[in-house]
Design a protein around this motif. Structure first.
Motif, PDB file in Angstrom:
ATOM      1  N   ASN A  48      -7.930   1.366  -5.845  1.00 55.49           N
ATOM      2  CA  ASN A  48      -7.865  -0.007  -5.385  1.00 55.49           C
ATOM      3  C   ASN A  48      -8.830  -0.306  -4.246  1.00 55.49           C
ATOM      4  OD1 ASN A  48      -5.772  -0.580  -7.166  1.00 55.49           O
ATOM      5  ND2 ASN A  48      -4.193   0.111  -5.729  1.00 55.49           N
ATOM      6  N   LEU A  49      -9.357   0.741  -3.587  1.00 52.28           N
ATOM      7  CA  LEU A  49     -10.026   0.473  -2.319  1.00 52.28           C
ATOM      8  C   LEU A  49     -11.515   0.790  -2.262  1.00 52.28           C
ATOM      9  CD1 LEU A  49      -6.885   0.737  -1.481  1.00 52.28           C
ATOM     10  CD2 LEU A  49      -7.768   1.127   0.786  1.00 52.28           C
ATOM     11  N   LEU A  74     -11.693  -4.796   0.530  1.00 54.88           N
ATOM     12  CA  LEU A  74     -10.732  -4.191  -0.392  1.00 54.88           C
ATOM     13  C   LEU A  74     -11.273  -4.331  -1.811  1.00 54.88           C
ATOM     14  CD1 LEU A  74      -7.730  -3.109  -0.671  1.00 54.88           C
ATOM     15  CD2 LEU A  74      -7.066  -5.504  -0.968  1.00 54.88           C
ATOM     16  N   MET A  76     -10.185  -3.934  -4.837  1.00 59.27           N
ATOM     17  CA  MET A  76      -9.429  -4.628  -5.874  1.00 59.27           C
ATOM     18  C   MET A  76      -9.415  -6.144  -5.687  1.00 59.27           C
ATOM     19  SD  MET A  76      -5.505  -3.616  -4.814  1.00 59.27           S
ATOM     20  CE  MET A  76      -4.776  -4.231  -6.299  1.00 59.27           C
ATOM     21  N   LEU A 184      -1.563  -2.460   5.679  1.00 56.87           N
ATOM     22  CA  LEU A 184      -1.473  -2.708   4.225  1.00 56.87           C
ATOM     23  C   LEU A 184      -0.123  -2.237   3.700  1.00 56.87           C
ATOM     24  CD1 LEU A 184      -4.826  -1.717   2.432  1.00 56.87           C
ATOM     25  CD2 LEU A 184      -3.924  -4.001   2.837  1.00 56.87           C
ATOM     26  N   PHE A 188       2.320  -4.643   1.971  1.00 58.55           N
ATOM     27  CA  PHE A 188       2.348  -4.590   0.497  1.00 58.55           C
ATOM     28  C   PHE A 188       3.463  -3.708  -0.058  1.00 58.55           C
ATOM     29  CE2 PHE A 188      -1.804  -6.372   1.223  1.00 58.55           C
ATOM     30  CZ  PHE A 188      -1.921  -7.300   0.210  1.00 58.55           C
ATOM     31  N   ASP A 242      -0.176   8.024   0.826  1.00 58.57           N
ATOM     32  CA  ASP A 242      -0.315   7.271  -0.433  1.00 58.57           C
ATOM     33  C   ASP A 242      -0.136   8.223  -1.615  1.00 58.57           C
ATOM     34  OD1 ASP A 242      -0.693   4.965  -1.923  1.00 58.57           O
ATOM     35  OD2 ASP A 242      -2.879   5.147  -1.961  1.00 58.57           O
ATOM     36  N   HIS A 244       1.009   8.965  -4.587  1.00 59.04           N
ATOM     37  CA  HIS A 244       1.520   8.536  -5.890  1.00 59.04           C
ATOM     38  C   HIS A 244       0.842   9.370  -6.976  1.00 59.04           C
ATOM     39  CE1 HIS A 244      -2.207   6.240  -6.481  1.00 59.04           C
ATOM     40  NE2 HIS A 244      -2.073   5.840  -5.218  1.00 59.04           N
ATOM     41  N   PHE A 262      -4.683   6.939   3.719  1.00 62.22           N
ATOM     42  CA  PHE A 262      -3.578   6.271   4.434  1.00 62.22           C
ATOM     43  C   PHE A 262      -2.892   7.208   5.430  1.00 62.22           C
ATOM     44  CE2 PHE A 262      -4.258   3.318   1.043  1.00 62.22           C
ATOM     45  CZ  PHE A 262      -3.706   2.096   1.433  1.00 62.22           C
ATOM     46  N   LYS A 274       7.778   8.627  -2.082  1.00 66.09           N
ATOM     47  CA  LYS A 274       6.742   7.921  -2.848  1.00 66.09           C
ATOM     48  C   LYS A 274       6.402   8.678  -4.131  1.00 66.09           C
ATOM     49  CE  LYS A 274       3.031   4.855  -1.711  1.00 66.09           C
ATOM     50  NZ  LYS A 274       1.714   4.588  -1.195  1.00 66.09           N
ATOM     51  N   ARG A 363       7.949  -2.332  -5.083  1.00 67.10           N
ATOM     52  CA  ARG A 363       6.598  -2.846  -4.825  1.00 67.10           C
ATOM     53  C   ARG A 363       5.678  -2.616  -6.021  1.00 67.10           C
ATOM     54  NH1 ARG A 363       2.103   0.825  -3.030  1.00 67.10           N
ATOM     55  NH2 ARG A 363       0.988  -1.107  -2.683  1.00 67.10           N
ATOM     56  N   ARG A 364       5.853  -1.481  -6.712  1.00 71.74           N
ATOM     57  CA  ARG A 364       5.000  -1.204  -7.879  1.00 71.74           C
ATOM     58  C   ARG A 364       5.360  -2.106  -9.056  1.00 71.74           C
ATOM     59  NH1 ARG A 364       0.434   1.163  -6.165  1.00 71.74           N
ATOM     60  NH2 ARG A 364       0.771   3.157  -5.162  1.00 71.74           N
ATOM     61  N   ILE A 368       1.241  -6.595  -5.923  1.00 68.87           N
ATOM     62  CA  ILE A 368      -0.093  -6.667  -6.527  1.00 68.87           C
ATOM     63  C   ILE A 368      -0.501  -5.338  -7.164  1.00 68.87           C
ATOM     64  CG2 ILE A 368      -1.232  -6.159  -4.316  1.00 68.87           C
ATOM     65  CD1 ILE A 368      -3.517  -7.956  -5.110  1.00 68.87           C
ATOM     66  N   ALA A 369      -0.160  -4.229  -6.482  1.00 68.91           N
ATOM     67  CA  ALA A 369      -0.641  -2.920  -6.953  1.00 68.91           C
ATOM     68  C   ALA A 369       0.413  -2.273  -7.851  1.00 68.91           C
ATOM     69  CB  ALA A 369      -0.967  -2.020  -5.752  1.00 68.91           C
TER      70      ALA A 369
HETATM   71  C1  SR1 Z   1      -3.414  -4.014  -1.478  1.00 66.64           C
HETATM   72  S1  SR1 Z   1      -2.397  -2.652  -1.543  1.00 66.64           S
HETATM   73  C2  SR1 Z   1      -3.292  -1.429  -2.361  1.00 66.64           C
HETATM   74  C3  SR1 Z   1      -2.524  -0.212  -2.589  1.00 66.64           C
HETATM   75  O1  SR1 Z   1      -3.398   0.721  -3.180  1.00 66.64           O
HETATM   76  C4  SR1 Z   1      -3.282   1.963  -2.546  1.00 66.64           C
HETATM   77  O2  SR1 Z   1      -3.300   2.999  -3.478  1.00 66.64           O
HETATM   78  C5  SR1 Z   1      -2.010   1.898  -1.745  1.00 66.64           C
HETATM   79  O3  SR1 Z   1      -0.887   2.294  -2.489  1.00 66.64           O
HETATM   80  C6  SR1 Z   1      -1.966   0.464  -1.367  1.00 66.64           C
HETATM   81  O4  SR1 Z   1      -0.681   0.046  -1.019  1.00 66.64           O
END
Ligand code: SR1
Ligand code: ADP
Ligand code: MG
Length: 428
Positions: A48-49, A74, A76, A184, A188, A242, A244, A262, A274, A363-364, A368-369
């Motif tokens: 995403n970043l 960012l 994404m 973030l 998020f 982070d 995942h 992160f 997580k 959140r997932r 958004i992510a």
């Molecule tokens: C805008 S949040 C983007 C997400 O992507 C990263 O992998 C993190 O999990 C973050 O929360």
């Protein structure tokens, strides 16, 4: 180059055509990729970043490296969403710390360039992203125990249970200002998904359920706020931050953890929760994906493997400690007192991990992510069924976490939930 993306001294964006010249300035880079005039360059970033390039010798694909650069926005969301490049500084620091603590589980760093917000590292050519493998229903025999081992070593060895007080504070100081990425997470993971927000994902078949069962559930949202407070205030150990299934690369034998940008000092249970949440999300997905019940059983078997390996390795490291850390307290407590302290510590960590897993699952699903395990399912009605199932499970875990005092109880809770909600897939 002179546009707004390249306006700071010593920094420019590494467009593919600029990579050979950049790489040729790195001492001994030819040992890794051969001649810099004969390279194959592919952008493989699916995160995403940031931007991630695989750079290989045209004549020998085994000679490959990864070049990862943070851009000042960012990825994404695009350039309209500025994000400081400092995140790469923290990724470099965390990769270095993890290489010291668990070199068998992290890529080797070949070159770190803070000015260019770039890291050059070992290319994991024979591994794939765990999320992709799990979506396909692949069973990795070692992944659960490797993740548990990674968690125990990185978290125990950077906690006050292991480190001397002053050294730990110096280390914390090197991660405290990972400000933008912590923010973030605060927004998020712990905020936007739990209220109407423009960044949230929408599935018309799920939106109403979210409005009626998440956005208006004060009790659940109070619990989420509790975990946000814990995330912000419990500076327990150096987290990956982070962790995942998109941050893990695997094959049948090996497991590597990537992407620790992160990283900061936070609650141990955050990393543990997580990664567990990502196994649960994938388990729900296989109710409709090809893995079916057979693969769901495998996924559910891995959660206790992660926890049990984490717990036993953590206790092993703890019992090996001599009394030079801030919290080992061998001179203060009897064996019984120390045993009670350890037991309480691990139960609290498990219960908090379940709470963080619940936040992460929501959140997932709403934020958004999302995760490809669910979001890539094209049929809107099927996707909605799985989304609502994950949200119900998030609420159930959040509510029942204080009654779960060991990992078997968590397994039973998950099994019962899948049975009671008819969430087992067809293939058995
Ligand atoms: C805008 S949040 C983007 C997400 O992507 C990263 O992998 C993190 O999990 C973050 O929360
Ligand atoms: P982001 O910070 O944008 O999330 P990641 O670090 O997750 O980026 O990397 C994006 C993708 O690049 C990963 O999903 C993986 O496919 C690939 N990748 C990253 N690091 C490596 C590596 N060391 N070896 C092979 N592939 C990698
Ligand atoms: Mg990342």
């Amino acid at each position: 180059m002179s546009n707004s993306k390249n306006n700071e001294a010593g920094y420019y964006i590494l467009e593919p055509n600029l990579l050979p010249a950049y790489l040729s300035t790195i001492p001994n880079i030819s040992d890794h990729i051969g001649n810099c005039d004969d390279l194959s360059i592919t952008e493989i970033g699916d995160g995403n970043l940031n931007y991630v390039y695989k750079v290989s010798s045209r004549t020998d694909d085994a000679k490959s490296i990864i070049v990862k650069q943070a851009v000042p926005y960012l990825r994404m969301a695009g350039e309209a969403w500025p994000l400081g490049r400092e995140r790469m500084l923290y990724e470099i620091r965390a990769l270095s710390a993890h290489n010291d603590l668990v070199p068998q589980f992290v890529p080797t760093v070949i070159h770190a360039d803070e000015a260019m917000s770039t890291v050059v590292m070992q290319c994991l050519n024979e591994h794939i992203i765990l999320r992709s493998g799990m979506i396909e229903g692949v069973e990795y025999p070692n992944v659960g125990s490797h993740i548990g081992h990674f968690l125990a070593d990185t978290l125990f060895k950077t906690s006050a249970l292991s480190m001397d007080s002053a050294k730990r504070r110096e280390m914390m100081h090197r991660f405290t200002l990972n400000t933008e990425l912590c923010k973030l997470t605060e927004d998020f993971i712990f905020k936007f998904p739990f209220q109407p927000h423009e960044s949230n994902y929408s599935n018309p078949a799920t939106d109403r359920w979210v409005e009626e069962n998440i956005h208006t559930d004060e009790r659940y949202k109070t619990d989420v706020l509790h975990f946000k407070q814990l995330f912000i205030s419990k500076a327990e150990a150096l987290l990956h931050g982070d962790l995942h299934s998109g941050s893990v690369m695997v094959n049948e034998h090996e497991t590597f953890v990537i992407d620790p940008e992160f990283a900061f000092f936070g609650p141990i249970s955050f990393d543990v929760g997580k990664i567990i949440s990502n196994f649960i999300l994938c388990c729900t997905a296989h109710c409709e994906r090809n893995g079916g019940k057979h693969y769901q059983d495998w996924i559910l078997s891995q959660i206790p493997v992660i926890w049990n390996t984490f717990e036993s390795r953590f206790l092993e490291l703890w019992s090996e400690k001599t009394d030079d850390s801030t919290l080992s307290e061998k001179s203060l407590l009897s064996d019984k007192g120390l045993g009670d302290f350890r037991t309480r510590f691990l139960i609290e960590t498990l219960q908090d991990a379940i709470g963080f897993a619940a936040c992460s699952m929501a959140r997932r699903t709403i934020g958004i992510a999302g995760v490809a395990d669910i979001r890539d399912i094209e049929d809107v009605a099927i996707r909605s069924k799985l989304e609502i199932a994950n949200l119900k499970l998030s609420k159930h875990l959040m509510q029942s976490r204080s009654e779960i005092t060991d990992i078997d109880a968590l397994s039973r809770t998950l099994l019962d939930f899948y049975s009671e909600n008819s969430l087992w897939g067809k293939r058995v």
